[in-house]
Design a protein around this motif. Structure first.
Motif, PDB file in Angstrom:
ATOM      1  N   ILE A  96       0.839  -1.199   0.000  1.00 55.89           N
ATOM      2  CA  ILE A  96       0.000   0.000   0.000  1.00 55.89           C
ATOM      3  C   ILE A  96       0.872   1.246   0.000  1.00 55.89           C
ATOM      4  O   ILE A  96       0.629   2.182  -0.754  1.00 55.89           O
ATOM      5  CB  ILE A  96      -0.934   0.023   1.225  1.00 55.89           C
ATOM      6  N   ALA A  97       1.915   1.251   0.853  1.00 56.63           N
ATOM      7  CA  ALA A  97       2.768   2.437   0.967  1.00 56.63           C
ATOM      8  C   ALA A  97       4.152   2.055   1.459  1.00 56.63           C
ATOM      9  O   ALA A  97       4.334   1.037   2.122  1.00 56.63           O
ATOM     10  CB  ALA A  97       2.150   3.435   1.929  1.00 56.63           C
ATOM     11  N   VAL A  98       5.124   2.906   1.120  1.00 57.66           N
ATOM     12  CA  VAL A  98       6.486   2.803   1.635  1.00 57.66           C
ATOM     13  C   VAL A  98       6.799   4.160   2.232  1.00 57.66           C
ATOM     14  O   VAL A  98       6.793   5.172   1.535  1.00 57.66           O
ATOM     15  CB  VAL A  98       7.500   2.457   0.524  1.00 57.66           C
ATOM     16  N   ILE A  99       7.041   4.198   3.548  1.00 55.22           N
ATOM     17  CA  ILE A  99       7.247   5.477   4.229  1.00 55.22           C
ATOM     18  C   ILE A  99       8.553   5.467   5.020  1.00 55.22           C
ATOM     19  O   ILE A  99       9.137   4.412   5.273  1.00 55.22           O
ATOM     20  CB  ILE A  99       6.065   5.824   5.160  1.00 55.22           C
ATOM     21  N   THR A 100       8.962   6.654   5.416  1.00 56.94           N
ATOM     22  CA  THR A 100      10.174   6.797   6.223  1.00 56.94           C
ATOM     23  C   THR A 100       9.836   6.559   7.699  1.00 56.94           C
ATOM     24  O   THR A 100       8.773   6.968   8.159  1.00 56.94           O
ATOM     25  CB  THR A 100      10.814   8.178   6.024  1.00 56.94           C
ATOM     26  N   PRO A 101      10.730   5.915   8.437  1.00 53.94           N
ATOM     27  CA  PRO A 101      10.467   5.668   9.855  1.00 53.94           C
ATOM     28  C   PRO A 101      10.670   6.907  10.732  1.00 53.94           C
ATOM     29  O   PRO A 101      10.338   6.885  11.905  1.00 53.94           O
ATOM     30  CB  PRO A 101      11.479   4.577  10.218  1.00 53.94           C
ATOM     31  N   LEU A 102      11.179   7.973  10.166  1.00 53.65           N
ATOM     32  CA  LEU A 102      11.466   9.172  10.945  1.00 53.65           C
ATOM     33  C   LEU A 102      10.248  10.066  11.148  1.00 53.65           C
ATOM     34  O   LEU A 102      10.250  10.911  12.032  1.00 53.65           O
ATOM     35  CB  LEU A 102      12.586   9.974  10.270  1.00 53.65           C
ATOM     36  N   SER A 103       9.216   9.874  10.346  1.00 57.13           N
ATOM     37  CA  SER A 103       8.022  10.700  10.473  1.00 57.13           C
ATOM     38  C   SER A 103       7.219  10.275  11.705  1.00 57.13           C
ATOM     39  O   SER A 103       7.333   9.146  12.187  1.00 57.13           O
ATOM     40  CB  SER A 103       7.151  10.574   9.223  1.00 57.13           C
ATOM     41  N   ALA A 104       6.406  11.182  12.209  1.00 53.60           N
ATOM     42  CA  ALA A 104       5.574  10.874  13.374  1.00 53.60           C
ATOM     43  C   ALA A 104       4.602   9.743  13.051  1.00 53.60           C
ATOM     44  O   ALA A 104       4.385   8.838  13.869  1.00 53.60           O
ATOM     45  CB  ALA A 104       4.818  12.119  13.815  1.00 53.60           C
ATOM     46  N   SER A 105       4.041   9.770  11.853  1.00 56.34           N
ATOM     47  CA  SER A 105       3.100   8.704  11.476  1.00 56.34           C
ATOM     48  C   SER A 105       3.823   7.367  11.325  1.00 56.34           C
ATOM     49  O   SER A 105       3.261   6.322  11.660  1.00 56.34           O
ATOM     50  CB  SER A 105       2.364   9.068  10.189  1.00 56.34           C
ATOM     51  N   GLY A 106       5.052   7.400  10.828  1.00 54.55           N
ATOM     52  CA  GLY A 106       5.841   6.174  10.711  1.00 54.55           C
ATOM     53  C   GLY A 106       6.106   5.549  12.068  1.00 54.55           C
ATOM     54  O   GLY A 106       5.981   4.334  12.238  1.00 54.55           O
ATOM     55  N   LYS A 107       6.445   6.369  13.041  1.00 50.97           N
ATOM     56  CA  LYS A 107       6.696   5.874  14.398  1.00 50.97           C
ATOM     57  C   LYS A 107       5.418   5.303  15.014  1.00 50.97           C
ATOM     58  O   LYS A 107       5.441   4.253  15.655  1.00 50.97           O
ATOM     59  CB  LYS A 107       7.257   6.993  15.266  1.00 50.97           C
ATOM     60  N   ARG A 108       4.298   5.986  14.786  1.00 53.35           N
ATOM     61  CA  ARG A 108       3.009   5.533  15.326  1.00 53.35           C
ATOM     62  C   ARG A 108       2.596   4.203  14.690  1.00 53.35           C
ATOM     63  O   ARG A 108       2.198   3.270  15.390  1.00 53.35           O
ATOM     64  CB  ARG A 108       1.935   6.592  15.091  1.00 53.35           C
ATOM     65  N   ILE A 109       2.720   4.107  13.384  1.00 54.56           N
ATOM     66  CA  ILE A 109       2.358   2.875  12.670  1.00 54.56           C
ATOM     67  C   ILE A 109       3.218   1.704  13.143  1.00 54.56           C
ATOM     68  O   ILE A 109       2.726   0.598  13.366  1.00 54.56           O
ATOM     69  CB  ILE A 109       2.486   3.081  11.144  1.00 54.56           C
ATOM     70  N   ARG A 110       4.488   1.959  13.330  1.00 56.78           N
ATOM     71  CA  ARG A 110       5.410   0.915  13.795  1.00 56.78           C
ATOM     72  C   ARG A 110       5.015   0.419  15.188  1.00 56.78           C
ATOM     73  O   ARG A 110       4.961  -0.788  15.440  1.00 56.78           O
ATOM     74  CB  ARG A 110       6.832   1.486  13.818  1.00 56.78           C
ATOM     75  N   GLU A 111       4.711   1.342  16.099  1.00 59.10           N
ATOM     76  CA  GLU A 111       4.330   0.964  17.466  1.00 59.10           C
ATOM     77  C   GLU A 111       3.008   0.206  17.495  1.00 59.10           C
ATOM     78  O   GLU A 111       2.865  -0.779  18.217  1.00 59.10           O
ATOM     79  CB  GLU A 111       4.271   2.200  18.370  1.00 59.10           C
ATOM     80  N   GLU A 112       2.033   0.665  16.699  1.00 58.87           N
ATOM     81  CA  GLU A 112       0.740  -0.016  16.647  1.00 58.87           C
ATOM     82  C   GLU A 112       0.886  -1.436  16.104  1.00 58.87           C
ATOM     83  O   GLU A 112       0.257  -2.359  16.609  1.00 58.87           O
ATOM     84  CB  GLU A 112      -0.253   0.781  15.795  1.00 58.87           C
ATOM     85  N   ALA A 113       1.718  -1.597  15.082  1.00 59.65           N
ATOM     86  CA  ALA A 113       1.932  -2.928  14.509  1.00 59.65           C
ATOM     87  C   ALA A 113       2.617  -3.846  15.521  1.00 59.65           C
ATOM     88  O   ALA A 113       2.292  -5.038  15.602  1.00 59.65           O
ATOM     89  CB  ALA A 113       2.759  -2.824  13.231  1.00 59.65           C
ATOM     90  N   LYS A 114       3.526  -3.297  16.292  1.00 62.59           N
ATOM     91  CA  LYS A 114       4.216  -4.092  17.309  1.00 62.59           C
ATOM     92  C   LYS A 114       3.224  -4.566  18.369  1.00 62.59           C
ATOM     93  O   LYS A 114       3.232  -5.732  18.769  1.00 62.59           O
ATOM     94  CB  LYS A 114       5.331  -3.264  17.943  1.00 62.59           C
ATOM     95  N   GLU A 115       2.340  -3.666  18.793  1.00 64.69           N
ATOM     96  CA  GLU A 115       1.324  -4.015  19.791  1.00 64.69           C
ATOM     97  C   GLU A 115       0.348  -5.058  19.256  1.00 64.69           C
ATOM     98  O   GLU A 115      -0.095  -5.941  19.997  1.00 64.69           O
ATOM     99  CB  GLU A 115       0.546  -2.767  20.217  1.00 64.69           C
ATOM    100  N   ASN A 116       0.007  -4.975  17.969  1.00 61.47           N
ATOM    101  CA  ASN A 116      -0.944  -5.897  17.342  1.00 61.47           C
ATOM    102  C   ASN A 116      -0.283  -7.169  16.820  1.00 61.47           C
ATOM    103  O   ASN A 116      -0.948  -7.992  16.190  1.00 61.47           O
ATOM    104  CB  ASN A 116      -1.668  -5.206  16.178  1.00 61.47           C
ATOM    105  N   GLU A 117       1.021  -7.300  17.034  1.00 63.77           N
ATOM    106  CA  GLU A 117       1.800  -8.452  16.575  1.00 63.77           C
ATOM    107  C   GLU A 117       1.718  -8.647  15.063  1.00 63.77           C
ATOM    108  O   GLU A 117       1.672  -9.772  14.564  1.00 63.77           O
ATOM    109  CB  GLU A 117       1.377  -9.716  17.321  1.00 63.77           C
ATOM    110  N   SER A 118       1.709  -7.532  14.341  1.00 64.47           N
ATOM    111  CA  SER A 118       1.698  -7.601  12.876  1.00 64.47           C
ATOM    112  C   SER A 118       2.942  -6.936  12.286  1.00 64.47           C
ATOM    113  O   SER A 118       2.974  -6.597  11.113  1.00 64.47           O
ATOM    114  CB  SER A 118       0.424  -6.954  12.317  1.00 64.47           C
ATOM    115  N   LEU A 119       3.973  -6.778  13.117  1.00 61.44           N
ATOM    116  CA  LEU A 119       5.230  -6.175  12.686  1.00 61.44           C
ATOM    117  C   LEU A 119       6.209  -7.263  12.255  1.00 61.44           C
ATOM    118  O   LEU A 119       6.406  -8.248  12.971  1.00 61.44           O
ATOM    119  CB  LEU A 119       5.842  -5.357  13.825  1.00 61.44           C
ATOM    120  N   ILE A 120       6.796  -7.088  11.076  1.00 61.25           N
ATOM    121  CA  ILE A 120       7.803  -8.018  10.563  1.00 61.25           C
ATOM    122  C   ILE A 120       9.101  -7.246  10.377  1.00 61.25           C
ATOM    123  O   ILE A 120       9.146  -6.280   9.626  1.00 61.25           O
ATOM    124  CB  ILE A 120       7.351  -8.641   9.220  1.00 61.25           C
ATOM    125  N   ASP A 121      10.133  -7.658  11.083  1.00 64.06           N
ATOM    126  CA  ASP A 121      11.428  -6.987  11.012  1.00 64.06           C
ATOM    127  C   ASP A 121      12.326  -7.723  10.023  1.00 64.06           C
ATOM    128  O   ASP A 121      12.787  -8.825  10.292  1.00 64.06           O
ATOM    129  CB  ASP A 121      12.068  -6.944  12.393  1.00 64.06           C
TER     130      ASP A 121
END
Length: 83
Positions: free
Chosen positions: A20-45
């Protein structure tokens, strides 16, 4: 139609049509999306311990971290779209 794999570094690939999208991790939305995915166990590193340079958002609500630059991934997606 065949699925096209896009290399996101270190031998890892994702299906281009599902991105859907490729974003930078430095943006506020990037940080929020990363944290939400981690909490929902949908983050793949997929960084292999390297610095996260791109966050890839998939249509399955998975969030993938990549050590590649967002521009590099976007260029690969553009090349795929032209084919």
């Amino acid at each position: 139609m065949r699925a096209t794999l896009i290399n996101i570094g270190f031998g890892n690939s994702v299906i281009a049509e599902r991105i859907i999208a490729v974003i930078t991790p430095l943006s506020a939305s990037g940080k929020r999306i990363r944290e939400e995915a981690k909490e929902n166990e949908s983050l793949i590193d997929a960084t292999h311990g390297r610095k996260t340079r791109a966050i890839i958002i998939m249509d399955s609500k998975h969030v993938i971290l990549s050590a590649m630059q967002p521009e590099t991934i976007a260029n690969r997606l553009s090349s795929h779209a032209e084919e």
